[in-house]
Design a protein around this motif. Structure first.
Motif, PDB file in Angstrom:
ATOM      1  N   GLN A  58       0.829  -1.301  -0.140  1.00 19.25           N
ATOM      2  CA  GLN A  58       0.068   0.008   0.005  1.00 19.25           C
ATOM      3  C   GLN A  58       0.810   1.176  -0.175  1.00 19.25           C
ATOM      4  O   GLN A  58       1.859   1.405   0.616  1.00 19.25           O
ATOM      5  N   GLN A  78      -4.728 -11.300  -4.218  1.00 21.25           N
ATOM      6  CA  GLN A  78      -4.933 -11.173  -2.740  1.00 21.25           C
ATOM      7  C   GLN A  78      -4.849  -9.769  -2.583  1.00 21.25           C
ATOM      8  O   GLN A  78      -4.280  -9.040  -3.366  1.00 21.25           O
ATOM      9  N   GLY A  79      -5.779  -9.168  -1.549  1.00 18.70           N
ATOM     10  CA  GLY A  79      -5.927  -8.029  -1.332  1.00 18.70           C
ATOM     11  C   GLY A  79      -6.622  -7.104  -2.090  1.00 18.70           C
ATOM     12  O   GLY A  79      -7.404  -7.616  -2.639  1.00 18.70           O
ATOM     13  N   GLN A  99     -11.021  -6.995  -5.934  1.00 19.96           N
ATOM     14  CA  GLN A  99     -10.630  -8.157  -4.918  1.00 19.96           C
ATOM     15  C   GLN A  99     -10.485  -9.458  -5.494  1.00 19.96           C
ATOM     16  O   GLN A  99     -11.082  -9.766  -6.524  1.00 19.96           O
ATOM     17  N   SER A 123      -4.437  -2.407   0.099  1.00 24.76           N
ATOM     18  CA  SER A 123      -4.492  -3.098   1.239  1.00 24.76           C
ATOM     19  C   SER A 123      -3.224  -3.207   1.590  1.00 24.76           C
ATOM     20  O   SER A 123      -2.196  -2.824   0.763  1.00 24.76           O
ATOM     21  N   THR A 126      -0.795  -6.197  -1.846  1.00 28.70           N
ATOM     22  CA  THR A 126      -1.821  -6.660  -2.800  1.00 28.70           C
ATOM     23  C   THR A 126      -0.890  -7.389  -4.111  1.00 28.70           C
ATOM     24  O   THR A 126       0.062  -6.885  -4.421  1.00 28.70           O
TER      25      THR A 126
END
Length: 166
Positions: A58, A78-79, A99, A123, A126
């Motif tokens: 992030q 992911q994320g 997502q 997130s 990611t």
């Protein structure tokens, strides 16, 4: 695999990707000064299909850009990843919050060539899969607009993201 410039490059005829390999990529992204690391599944920048698994923490800012010669597909593994779509003048025309599949929202996005876009990891970490047509020619792969700052000016980036409501 060989490692170079914040990336692992595939050297195998068959490359299985498991959670352990994803974790290695994430660890490298955390340690990277630019906050990202990629696994290039293709074996050469000359390959007709360029496939990558990219981990970004992030706060990573990769400026808005477009690919004049190819479309691109992005799928979140992911994320969370926000993809912002711009018109030619830099106005936001779409926003997609991606997502992983199975979580009820958008998980994959395909962008036609010439589409101005910017990916923002939303997130702490990611991981996404990106595919585009090759060969990869660094000098023409991405076109950057005059209406957005480069990633090297932190204050300009903060001001720009704030102007977008981010």
């Amino acid at each position: 695999m060989r490692e170079q410039d914040e990336a692992f490059f595939n050297t195998q005829r068959v490359l299985p990707v498991d959670q352990a390999l994803i974790e290695r990529i994430k660890v490298r992204a955390l340690a990277s000064p630019r906050g990202q690391f990629r696994l290039c599944l293709h074996q050469s920048i000359q390959d007709a299909v360029q496939e990558m698994i990219i981990a970004q923490r992030q706060g990573v800012f990769y400026p808005p850009h477009c690919h004049d010669d190819t479309s691109v597909s992005v799928q979140v593994l992911q994320g969370r990843l926000t993809v912002i779509i711009f018109d030619d003048n830099g106005s936001v025309i779409e926003r997609h919050d991606l997502q992983p599949h199975g979580q009820g929202g958008e998980f994959c996005l395909r962008l036609s060539k010439g589409c101005w876009h910017m990916n923002l990891p939303r997130s702490p970490m990611t991981v996404f899969y990106e595919t585009l047509a090759g060969p990869f020619l660094r000098e023409t792969a991405n076109r950057f607009p005059a209406w957005a700052p480069a990633s090297g000016d932190p204050q300009a980036v903060r001001d720009y993201l704030s102007s977008l409501g981010l």
